[in-house]
Structure formats: C-alpha cells, structure tokens
Write a protein that holds these residues in place. Structure first.
Motif, PDB file in Angstrom:
ATOM      1  N   THR A   1      37.721  36.170  32.572  1.00 13.86           N
ATOM      2  CA  THR A   1      38.686  36.958  33.339  1.00 13.86           C
ATOM      3  C   THR A   1      38.830  36.428  34.764  1.00 13.86           C
ATOM      4  OG1 THR A   1      36.913  38.526  33.848  1.00 13.86           O
ATOM      5  CG2 THR A   1      38.363  39.069  32.013  1.00 13.86           C
ATOM      6  N   THR A   2      37.741  35.942  35.360  1.00 14.54           N
ATOM      7  CA  THR A   2      37.836  35.423  36.721  1.00 14.54           C
ATOM      8  C   THR A   2      38.610  34.115  36.759  1.00 14.54           C
ATOM      9  OG1 THR A   2      35.714  36.467  37.246  1.00 14.54           O
ATOM     10  CG2 THR A   2      36.529  34.814  38.781  1.00 14.54           C
TER      11      THR A   2
ATOM     12  N   LEU B   1      48.245  42.989  42.208  1.00 16.09           N
ATOM     13  CA  LEU B   1      49.508  42.545  41.620  1.00 16.09           C
ATOM     14  C   LEU B   1      49.349  41.579  40.453  1.00 16.09           C
ATOM     15  CD1 LEU B   1      51.716  42.054  44.792  1.00 16.09           C
ATOM     16  CD2 LEU B   1      52.161  43.632  42.916  1.00 16.09           C
ATOM     17  N   GLU B   2      48.229  40.867  40.383  1.00 16.68           N
ATOM     18  CA  GLU B   2      48.039  39.871  39.332  1.00 16.68           C
ATOM     19  C   GLU B   2      46.694  40.059  38.625  1.00 16.68           C
ATOM     20  OE1 GLU B   2      50.369  37.949  38.444  1.00 16.68           O
ATOM     21  OE2 GLU B   2      51.741  38.009  40.152  1.00 16.68           O
ATOM     22  N   PRO B   3      46.375  41.258  38.162  1.00 14.32           N
ATOM     23  CA  PRO B   3      45.079  41.463  37.514  1.00 14.32           C
ATOM     24  C   PRO B   3      45.014  40.736  36.175  1.00 14.32           C
ATOM     25  CG  PRO B   3      46.455  43.384  37.166  1.00 14.32           C
ATOM     26  CD  PRO B   3      47.213  42.483  38.109  1.00 14.32           C
ATOM     27  N   PRO B   4      43.890  40.119  35.857  1.00  9.20           N
ATOM     28  CA  PRO B   4      43.783  39.448  34.553  1.00  9.20           C
ATOM     29  C   PRO B   4      43.633  40.444  33.405  1.00  9.20           C
ATOM     30  CG  PRO B   4      41.690  39.335  35.720  1.00  9.20           C
ATOM     31  CD  PRO B   4      42.687  39.933  36.683  1.00  9.20           C
ATOM     32  N   ILE B   5      43.078  41.624  33.696  1.00  6.78           N
ATOM     33  CA  ILE B   5      42.939  42.674  32.686  1.00  6.78           C
ATOM     34  C   ILE B   5      44.010  43.716  32.962  1.00  6.78           C
ATOM     35  CG2 ILE B   5      41.429  44.464  31.745  1.00  6.78           C
ATOM     36  CD1 ILE B   5      39.049  42.777  32.547  1.00  6.78           C
ATOM     37  N   VAL B   6      44.979  43.844  32.065  1.00  2.17           N
ATOM     38  CA  VAL B   6      46.118  44.717  32.331  1.00  2.17           C
ATOM     39  C   VAL B   6      45.968  46.103  31.717  1.00  2.17           C
ATOM     40  CG1 VAL B   6      47.758  42.860  32.702  1.00  2.17           C
ATOM     41  CG2 VAL B   6      47.372  43.677  30.388  1.00  2.17           C
TER      42      VAL B   6
ATOM     43  N   ALA C   1      47.322  47.594  35.209  1.00  2.00           N
ATOM     44  CA  ALA C   1      48.269  46.814  36.009  1.00  2.00           C
ATOM     45  C   ALA C   1      49.369  47.703  36.591  1.00  2.00           C
ATOM     46  CB  ALA C   1      48.884  45.704  35.160  1.00  2.00           C
ATOM     47  N   ARG C   2      49.855  48.642  35.802  1.00  2.00           N
ATOM     48  CA  ARG C   2      50.895  49.565  36.288  1.00  2.00           C
ATOM     49  C   ARG C   2      50.325  50.521  37.329  1.00  2.00           C
ATOM     50  NH1 ARG C   2      53.972  52.054  38.402  1.00  2.00           N
ATOM     51  NH2 ARG C   2      56.028  52.811  37.811  1.00  2.00           N
TER      52      ARG C   2
ATOM     53  N   THR D   1      45.106  43.298  26.354  1.00  2.00           N
ATOM     54  CA  THR D   1      44.300  43.523  27.546  1.00  2.00           C
ATOM     55  C   THR D   1      44.224  42.341  28.490  1.00  2.00           C
ATOM     56  OG1 THR D   1      42.966  45.231  26.491  1.00  2.00           O
ATOM     57  CG2 THR D   1      41.915  44.007  28.268  1.00  2.00           C
ATOM     58  N   PHE D   2      44.176  41.118  27.983  1.00  2.00           N
ATOM     59  CA  PHE D   2      43.915  39.943  28.815  1.00  2.00           C
ATOM     60  C   PHE D   2      45.149  39.052  28.915  1.00  2.00           C
ATOM     61  CE2 PHE D   2      39.980  41.356  26.889  1.00  2.00           C
ATOM     62  CZ  PHE D   2      39.141  41.458  27.981  1.00  2.00           C
ATOM     63  N   ARG D   3      45.357  38.448  30.085  1.00  2.09           N
ATOM     64  CA  ARG D   3      46.559  37.638  30.279  1.00  2.09           C
ATOM     65  C   ARG D   3      46.385  36.187  29.824  1.00  2.09           C
ATOM     66  NH1 ARG D   3      49.294  38.918  35.992  1.00  2.09           N
ATOM     67  NH2 ARG D   3      50.808  37.448  35.140  1.00  2.09           N
TER      68      ARG D   3
END
Length: 409
Positions: free
Chosen positions: A234-235, A273-278, A306-307, A378-380
């Motif tokens: 995720t990091t 604004l750009e979290p890897p876990i949404v 994210a929202r 969940t993950f981008r």
C-alpha cells in the motif's frame, strides 16, 4: 452500480452521493456503501456493532479448484490483525507496533534518504539525457519492502518475488475475477505462503517474538502475510500515486522547493486525495441503523474511505490539492479505532523522504504514461509511471527509455 465499488477512486468521488446507499457488486451481492466521514468514523470506532471479520474475505468467491490449489500449500488466514475481532488481537498488534515503533522507524531515515538520493540521481541523469523514465519501477515500487525487511527481519526472498506475491494476493481477495485467473493467482499465493510458513517456524525478528509470546504457527504466518501485503504494497502504491499527483501540481512543487510548503502537509493532503486504500469492510453484528438507514444483522458494510476524505463537512476545498488546508489531516486513509493502521508512522516517514528528495526531479517533467489501476474493491495498485523532461536540456543525448534502476539497498 458495481463500477462504484470497483473503481471507487474515479469521478464519482466528487459527485453528489447520499450518506449511505445500497450497491450491488459484480455478482449481485448487496453492500451498504457508507460515504460520509462522520459515519465511516462511527463504524470504525465501534468494533462491537461493526466487526472486521469480513475484511479479508474474497470479493469473488474462490472456486473449488483454486481452493484445492491453496489447500495443497496448506494456506490458511486465521484472524491476526485486520480481520481479528477476538481477544488475541491486542497482543498481536502490540508486538507488530513494537517492531514499527516510531524510534525504530526514525532510525531508518538516514539509510532510506541515501537510497532515495541514489535512485533520484540515476533518474535525473536519464531525464537529462532525454530518456523516458519509470518513477514506479525506478523509485517507488520496492522502497517500502526494503524498509520493512530491515524493521521486522522478513524472509530473504528476491524483491520481485515478494512484490509479485503481494499484488497477486491483493487481486485474489479484492478483485472481480474469472475462474481461470483465480486459479493462477491461487497457485502463486499458495507457493509463497509455503515460504512464509517455513520462515515463521525458524525466522528471527518479529516472527521470533510472536512465537515466544505463544502464538501458534498459523498466526505467525498470518501476521507476516498481512504485513507483506498491507505493510509495504500500500505504501509503494501511495508513493506512485502521490508522485503522479505532484507532477500536476506545479505550485505545490514550487513551494516545496522554496521551503514555503511543509513536506508533512503535502503528505497529508496526498493521503486525503490519493489514498491507496479506497474502501474497507465491516459486517453488522445485529439489526441496527446507520445514518437513518436500516442495517440487518450480517450485512456487508463498505466504508468509502476515499470519499470520506473529500467530505465537504470536513474539508474546506475537498477536490483541490491544498496542503495545510482546514480538514486536510482528518482523512481516514489509515482507518480509525482499534484497527487503525499500525504502520501509519512508517508510511508517513517514507512518503516524507520521497517528497522532499524528488521535488527538484519532478519540476519540469511531463507525463508520458500515467499509472493505471485495475478494478479492485479496496486497493488501487498503480503500475508503470513514465515521465520525461518537458523541455530537454540542450547538448544531451542518450537512450530513449530508462525504466529500471538498480534495486539493491
């Protein structure tokens, strides 16, 4: 409506959404999607009403053939961290938190800074020579894994093997898949699980401390599995997403270079604004209500992290990248409550080093190919991120592409 679930970082983030809405996934299964910051935080802070038991459940039920492949490698994921609502959770978490203690994390900063500077230097040389460079592969992809390995003494396995395993696990458990793809992923995840099992029985560091505390082998494996998936992948995702965002924020880059924009503020705004876990999941333990919506016992609740980070009730300008603005640090990128990410301090340190050391590199580059993220609940999981100099320096010549750098620590 399944697109809302599996591409939850897209345009819908800035659109109008109700506080809660029932959404069907790709298989027609209903989930209660929670969008408001206050409600998401309410759920995360109440592990009794909203248990984490479904956090690691496969979004696409795994078919028998793939389950057999996993069973052949004795694959098991007992409750350890993210999916643990039992009495063993505090003890396991305490041992992991000790391994990732802020003082131990801070001790890694000089080494990490040197490694980042080496890579930035090679990437800058490539850009100066007119090459297109890959900021994902050349800088961000494996940095968190290398740091984590030093902190918890992870198994001695090739970086590429561990990264492939982590991405395979994120896809197997959180992506919409067909049976053939599940089978291939199950084989890959199962094989690496065998490596983890062997290391859990004899390895030092965190594995040894978990054993000494009396935790059974499956729990030691489960904790290592989760760290390798969530503790570093995720990091690296976040670093790539943040670098991409910063290329499109020249005023922020100028402020970083001038010292007028704090690095820490940039990191927090990036997490917002750009979290890897949404998203993250919970399951209702009783009939209840949430934001006026009736929730039945056993219902799947999807928390749209994210929202929540763009909730106008919390953030002054939700869609704008404004480091330090009101509400910027109130994001839920690391969750909240008893299951809040135990590696938050580590992730912030790594991101701060990368932001500080790349501000000059990013100034004046243009995007050749932005990162692409596959469908995932969940993950981008961004991939290649190619850039080049917007205005190549005269008198330079060199290769047209530079996509890899030396990954040795």
């Amino acid at each position: 409506m399944s697109d809302v679930l599996f591409r939850g970082w897209g345009p819908a983030l800035d659109g109008e959404t109700p506080d809660t809405v029932t959404v069907a996934d790709h298989l027609g299964v209903a989930h209660l999607l929670v969008t408001r910051h206050a409600l998401v935080r309410q759920v995360l802070a109440d592990p009794v009403t909203w248990r984490p038991d479904n956090a690691l459940d496969a979004v696409t039920p795994i078919p028998v053939a793939a389950l057999r492949a996993l069973a052949g490698h004795r694959f098991r994921l007992p409750p350890t961290l993210a999916n643990n609502s039992g009495p063993s959770h505090p003890g396991i978490r305490a041992l992991v938190a000790e391994a990732l203690h802020p003082e131990r994390v801070a001790a890694q900063r000089p080494w990490l800074t040197g490694l980042v500077d080496e890579r930035v230097g090679r990437l800058a040389a490539g850009l100066d020579a007119g090459a297109t460079v890959d900021l994902h592969a050349g800088l961000a992809a494996d940095l968190p894994l290398l740091v984590l390995a030093r902190l918890v003494e992870l198994p001695d396995a090739p970086v590429e093997v561990v990264k492939d395993f982590a991405r395979a696990a994120l896809e197997l458990f959180w992506a919409p898949l067909d049976a053939d793809r599940q089978q291939a992923l199950a084989v890959e995840v199962g094989r690496f699980h065998r490596v983890l099992r062997e290391f859990a029985a004899t390895g030092g560091g965190l594995a040894a401390r978990l054993r000494a505390a009396g935790h059974p082998p499956d729990v030691v494996v489960g904790a290592l599995f989760f760290l390798l998936v969530a503790g570093q992948e995720t990091t690296s995702q976040f670093l790539t997403l943040l670098l991409h965002r910063l290329v499109g924020e020249p005023a922020v880059l100028a402020g970083l270079r001038a010292g007028t924009v704090p690095v820490a503020d940039v990191v927090e705004e990036g997490l917002r604004l750009e979290p890897p876990i949404v998203t993250w999941r919970r399951v209702a333990t009783a009939d209840t209500t949430l934001g006026g919506a009736a929730v039945r016992r056993g219902a799947s609740v999807v928390l749209w992290l994210a929202r929540a980070g763009r909730d106008p009730a919390v953030v002054a300008e939700p869609a704008r990248f404004r480091p330090g603005q009101r509400g910027s640090r109130r994001h839920l990128a690391f969750g909240a409550g008893t299951h809040r990410c135990v590696g938050a301090h580590l992730a912030r340190m790594e991101a701060a080093v990368v932001v500080a050391r790349t501000a000059d590199l990013l100034a004046g580059v243009e995007v050749v190919r932005p990162p692409w993220c596959p469908d995932n609940l969940t993950f981008r999981m961004p991939d290649t991120f190619l850039v080049r100099r917007a205005d190549p320096r005269p008198g330079r010549s060199g290769p047209s592409t530079l996509t890899e750098v030396d990954r040795r620590p």
